[in-house]
Design a protein around this motif. Structure first.
Motif, PDB file in Angstrom:
ATOM      1  N   GLY A   1       0.974  -1.242   0.028  1.00 40.35           N
ATOM      2  CA  GLY A   1      -0.179   0.073  -0.060  1.00 40.35           C
ATOM      3  C   GLY A   1       0.569   1.273  -0.083  1.00 40.35           C
ATOM      4  O   GLY A   1       0.337   2.348   0.235  1.00 40.35           O
ATOM      5  N   HIS A   2       2.084   1.194  -0.180  1.00 36.69           N
ATOM      6  CA  HIS A   2       2.871   2.351  -0.094  1.00 36.69           C
ATOM      7  C   HIS A   2       2.995   3.264  -1.598  1.00 36.69           C
ATOM      8  O   HIS A   2       3.280   4.106  -1.560  1.00 36.69           O
ATOM      9  CB  HIS A   2       4.384   2.033   0.057  1.00 36.69           C
ATOM     10  CG  HIS A   2       4.654   1.631   1.432  1.00 36.69           C
ATOM     11  ND1 HIS A   2       5.103   0.092   1.825  1.00 36.69           N
ATOM     12  CD2 HIS A   2       4.105   2.104   2.608  1.00 36.69           C
ATOM     13  CE1 HIS A   2       5.073   0.176   3.120  1.00 36.69           C
ATOM     14  NE2 HIS A   2       4.485   1.244   3.541  1.00 36.69           N
ATOM     15  N   LEU A   3       2.565   2.496  -2.706  1.00 33.25           N
ATOM     16  CA  LEU A   3       2.612   3.094  -3.878  1.00 33.25           C
ATOM     17  C   LEU A   3       1.130   2.715  -4.735  1.00 33.25           C
ATOM     18  O   LEU A   3       0.907   1.490  -4.450  1.00 33.25           O
ATOM     19  CB  LEU A   3       3.618   2.679  -4.770  1.00 33.25           C
ATOM     20  CG  LEU A   3       4.972   3.271  -4.641  1.00 33.25           C
ATOM     21  CD1 LEU A   3       6.083   2.776  -5.532  1.00 33.25           C
ATOM     22  CD2 LEU A   3       4.997   4.846  -5.169  1.00 33.25           C
ATOM     23  N   LYS A   4       0.858   3.382  -5.683  1.00 28.06           N
ATOM     24  CA  LYS A   4      -0.296   3.126  -6.599  1.00 28.06           C
ATOM     25  C   LYS A   4       0.079   3.540  -7.860  1.00 28.06           C
ATOM     26  O   LYS A   4       0.622   4.374  -8.343  1.00 28.06           O
ATOM     27  CB  LYS A   4      -1.523   4.068  -6.297  1.00 28.06           C
ATOM     28  CG  LYS A   4      -2.656   3.193  -5.767  1.00 28.06           C
ATOM     29  CD  LYS A   4      -3.929   4.028  -5.286  1.00 28.06           C
ATOM     30  CE  LYS A   4      -5.038   3.508  -6.496  1.00 28.06           C
ATOM     31  NZ  LYS A   4      -5.248   2.260  -6.215  1.00 28.06           N
ATOM     32  N   LEU A   5      -0.296   2.359  -8.817  1.00 36.69           N
ATOM     33  CA  LEU A   5       0.083   2.201  -9.979  1.00 36.69           C
ATOM     34  C   LEU A   5      -0.993   2.128 -10.885  1.00 36.69           C
ATOM     35  O   LEU A   5      -2.120   1.743 -10.544  1.00 36.69           O
ATOM     36  CB  LEU A   5       1.163   1.412 -10.400  1.00 36.69           C
ATOM     37  CG  LEU A   5       2.290   1.060  -9.557  1.00 36.69           C
ATOM     38  CD1 LEU A   5       2.908  -0.282  -9.940  1.00 36.69           C
ATOM     39  CD2 LEU A   5       3.259   2.361  -9.865  1.00 36.69           C
ATOM     40  N   SER A   6      -0.933   2.285 -12.191  1.00 35.88           N
ATOM     41  CA  SER A   6      -1.900   1.936 -13.202  1.00 35.88           C
ATOM     42  C   SER A   6      -2.293   0.437 -13.118  1.00 35.88           C
ATOM     43  O   SER A   6      -1.386  -0.356 -12.560  1.00 35.88           O
ATOM     44  CB  SER A   6      -1.530   2.212 -14.676  1.00 35.88           C
ATOM     45  OG  SER A   6      -0.386   1.119 -15.048  1.00 35.88           O
ATOM     46  N   ALA A   7      -3.233   0.015 -13.842  1.00 35.01           N
ATOM     47  CA  ALA A   7      -3.521  -1.547 -13.491  1.00 35.01           C
ATOM     48  C   ALA A   7      -2.553  -2.394 -14.108  1.00 35.01           C
ATOM     49  O   ALA A   7      -1.944  -3.330 -13.923  1.00 35.01           O
ATOM     50  CB  ALA A   7      -5.240  -2.056 -13.904  1.00 35.01           C
ATOM     51  N   ASP A   8      -2.197  -2.121 -15.465  1.00 34.30           N
ATOM     52  CA  ASP A   8      -1.165  -2.627 -16.235  1.00 34.30           C
ATOM     53  C   ASP A   8       0.016  -2.728 -15.510  1.00 34.30           C
ATOM     54  O   ASP A   8       0.839  -3.796 -15.356  1.00 34.30           O
ATOM     55  CB  ASP A   8      -0.841  -2.168 -17.645  1.00 34.30           C
ATOM     56  CG  ASP A   8      -1.925  -2.350 -18.532  1.00 34.30           C
ATOM     57  OD1 ASP A   8      -3.122  -3.158 -18.262  1.00 34.30           O
ATOM     58  OD2 ASP A   8      -1.917  -1.997 -19.654  1.00 34.30           O
ATOM     59  N   ASP A   9       0.541  -1.577 -14.809  1.00 29.55           N
ATOM     60  CA  ASP A   9       1.836  -1.543 -14.151  1.00 29.55           C
ATOM     61  C   ASP A   9       1.683  -2.363 -12.875  1.00 29.55           C
ATOM     62  O   ASP A   9       2.704  -3.096 -12.612  1.00 29.55           O
ATOM     63  CB  ASP A   9       2.428  -0.068 -13.993  1.00 29.55           C
ATOM     64  CG  ASP A   9       2.728   0.560 -15.326  1.00 29.55           C
ATOM     65  OD1 ASP A   9       2.999  -0.078 -16.274  1.00 29.55           O
ATOM     66  OD2 ASP A   9       3.029   1.583 -15.126  1.00 29.55           O
ATOM     67  N   THR A  10       0.765  -2.617 -12.184  1.00 23.50           N
ATOM     68  CA  THR A  10       0.602  -3.202 -10.902  1.00 23.50           C
ATOM     69  C   THR A  10       0.451  -4.688 -11.533  1.00 23.50           C
ATOM     70  O   THR A  10       1.367  -5.520 -10.642  1.00 23.50           O
ATOM     71  CB  THR A  10      -0.988  -2.944 -10.569  1.00 23.50           C
ATOM     72  OG1 THR A  10      -1.028  -1.607 -10.152  1.00 23.50           O
ATOM     73  CG2 THR A  10      -1.247  -3.742  -9.100  1.00 23.50           C
ATOM     74  N   ALA A  11       0.121  -5.214 -12.589  1.00 20.69           N
ATOM     75  CA  ALA A  11       0.035  -6.622 -12.698  1.00 20.69           C
ATOM     76  C   ALA A  11       1.320  -7.097 -13.388  1.00 20.69           C
ATOM     77  O   ALA A  11       1.856  -7.819 -12.731  1.00 20.69           O
ATOM     78  CB  ALA A  11      -0.919  -6.667 -14.009  1.00 20.69           C
ATOM     79  N   THR A  12       1.999  -5.925 -13.935  1.00 25.80           N
ATOM     80  CA  THR A  12       3.604  -6.372 -14.231  1.00 25.80           C
ATOM     81  C   THR A  12       4.393  -6.410 -13.104  1.00 25.80           C
ATOM     82  O   THR A  12       5.236  -7.437 -12.800  1.00 25.80           O
ATOM     83  CB  THR A  12       4.191  -5.166 -15.099  1.00 25.80           C
ATOM     84  OG1 THR A  12       3.247  -4.934 -16.431  1.00 25.80           O
ATOM     85  CG2 THR A  12       5.415  -5.591 -15.695  1.00 25.80           C
ATOM     86  N   ALA A  13       4.270  -5.604 -11.996  1.00 23.94           N
ATOM     87  CA  ALA A  13       5.112  -5.634 -10.825  1.00 23.94           C
ATOM     88  C   ALA A  13       4.771  -6.723 -10.124  1.00 23.94           C
ATOM     89  O   ALA A  13       5.692  -7.519  -9.596  1.00 23.94           O
ATOM     90  CB  ALA A  13       4.998  -4.263 -10.165  1.00 23.94           C
TER      91      ALA A  13
END
Ligand code: ADP
Ligand code: MG
Length: 322
Positions: A172-184
Motif C-alpha cells: 500500500g505504499h505506492l499506487k500504479l496503473s492496472a497494467d503496471d500493477t499487474a507487471t510489478a
C-alpha cells in the motif's frame, strides 16, 4: 483427515522421467541421482517462511512457483543444469485446496525447467517451504563468485526493480496503473530463473551471482570474493517498464537495492562481448552492460555527469537490527 503418506502420494509423487539423471525418486529412504560423467553436483537450499519471505495468505500457486524459482536461480547463477529437487514442507493443516494450488505452481515450473521432485519431508507446523535443488555442471566450469578480473565488464540480465515495485504496491505504499500493477506483481510473485542463460555463459563469464537481495549487495559479494571493485553507470541500468513511471531517484533506488529480481549479474572480459550477446540471444533473454570491474576496491555508482551517487547496500539481512 488424510495422513502424511496420503498427502505425499496424492500431491508429491510422480513417475520418474526415464531420460533423466534421477535413478530413484520419491518413496524410498533416499533418492538416487547419477550425475553425468565429469560433472560436479551443484547443490543449493532456500527456505521460504510465512511472515518473513511472503505475507500470510499468499496465493499458494504463486508460492509453489516462487519457492522453486528462487532455488533454480541459484543453479542458474552457477551455470548448472537442474537435475532434481527435494521439498521439506511444514503445513498448519492438511488443506487440500491449498495443496492442489501449491503443487500446480510448483510442477508447472518444474516441468518447464525439466527438473524432478525426488523427495522431501512433510510435517505439521507453521507454514514453511524449504527446497533443495541438485544440478550439475562440467568440472571446473561453474560460474563462481571469485573469478572476476579487473577491467571485466559487469552485465545484468533482464530488467531490475519491478519486484520491489510490486512489494510497495502490495504493502500500500505506492499506487500504479492496472497494467503496471499487474507487471510489478508478476515480477514479485513469478520470478523467472535464468537457467538457460547461466548454462550459455559457461566459459564466457568470469563470475556470476543471482540478484536476490539487490544489485549493490549481490555484486558486492562478487567483488569481495574477487578482491576487486567496480564502477556502475546508473543511466545504463535496465529499468523495468512498470518502474519507468516513477521518478529517477526511485528508479535507481529500486534497481540498485530492490531485491527479489532473480536476474543474473555477471562479469566477463571485454573480448567476450559479442559472445555474451550471442549467448543471451540463444537463451532468449536480454543482457545489459552496466559498468566495469576495477582494481580499486569498493563499488561506485556514477550519474550521467560522472558524479558518484550516494548508494548504500540495503541488502536484506535477516539478523541485522532494524
Ligand atoms: P523417512 O521417514 O524415511 O524420512 P518419510 O516418511 O519422511 O521418509 O517420506 C517418505 C518418502 O516420501 C520419502 O521418499 C520422502 O523423500 C518422500 N517425501 C516426503 N515428503 C515429501 C514432499 N513434501 N515432497 C516430496 N517427497 C516427499
Ligand atoms: Mg522423513
Amino acid at each position: 483427515m488424510p495422513s502424511e503418506f496420503d498427502l505425499i502420494a496424492r500431491y508429491f509423487t510422480r513417475p520418474t522421467r526415464s531420460s533423466s539423471a534421477v535413478q530413484l525418486g520419491v518413496g524410498d529412504d533416499c533418492a538416487l541421482i547419477a550425475p553425468p560423467a565429469n560433472e560436479s553436483l551443484a547443490i543449493s537450499t532456500d527456505m521460504l517462511v510465512e511472515g518473513r519471505h511472503f505475507l500470510p495468505g499468499a496465493d499458494p500457486e504463486s508460492l509453489g512457483h516462487k519457492s522453486l524459482a528462487v532455488n533454480l536461480s541459484d543453479l542458474a547463477a552457477m551455470g548448472a543444469r537442474p537435475l532434481g529437487f527435494s521439498l521439506a514442507l511444514a503445513l498448519p493443516s492438511a488443506d487440500e485446496a491449498w495443496l492442489v494450488s501449491f503443487a500446480r505452481g510448483l510442477f508447472a515450473l518444474a516441468d518447464n525447467e525439466q527438473i524432478e521432485l525426488i523427495g522431501g519431508d512433510t510435517t505439521r507446523g507453521p507454514l514453511n517451504v524449504c527446497i533443495t535443488v541438485f544440478g550439475s555442471v562440467p568440472i571446473d566450469r561453474a560460474l563462481r563468485r571469485d573469478g572476476a578480473r579487473a577491467s571485466d565488464d559487469v552485465w545484468v540480465s533482464g530488467s531490475l526493480g519491478e519486484a520491489r515495485l510490486g512489494l510497495e504496491v502490495l504493502t500500500g505504499h505506492l499506487k500504479l496503473s492496472a497494467d503496471d500493477t499487474a507487471t510489478a506483481l508478476q515480477r514479485l510473485h513469478r520470478p523467472i530463473p535464468r537457467v538457460s542463460l547461466g548454462i550459455a555463459l559457461r566459459g564466457l563469464a568470469s563470475a556470476a551471482i543471482d540478484i536476490s537481495d539487490g544489485l549493490i549487495g549481490d555484486l558486492g559479494h562478487i567483488l569481495e570474493r574477487s578482491a576487486l571493485g567496480a564502477t556502475i553507470e546508473a543511466d545504463l541500468l535496465p529499468i523495468g517498464s512498470a518502474l519507468r513511471s516513477q521518478d529517477h531517484q526511485t528508479q535507481h533506488e529500486f534497481a540498485l537495492n530492490g531485491g527479489d529480481d532473480y536476474e543474473l549479474c555477471f562479469c566477463a572480459p571485454p573480448a567476450q562481448r559479442e559472445n555474451v550477446i550471442a549467448a543471451a540471444q540463444q537463451a532468449g533473454v536480454a543482457v545489459t552492460r552496466i559498468g566495469q570491474v576495477t582494481e580499486i576496491p569498493g563499488l561506485r555508482v556514477l550519474d550521467h555527469a560522472g558524479n558518484s551517487l550516494q548508494v548504500h547496500s540495503k541488502s536484506f539481512d535477516h539478523f541485522s537490527k532494524p
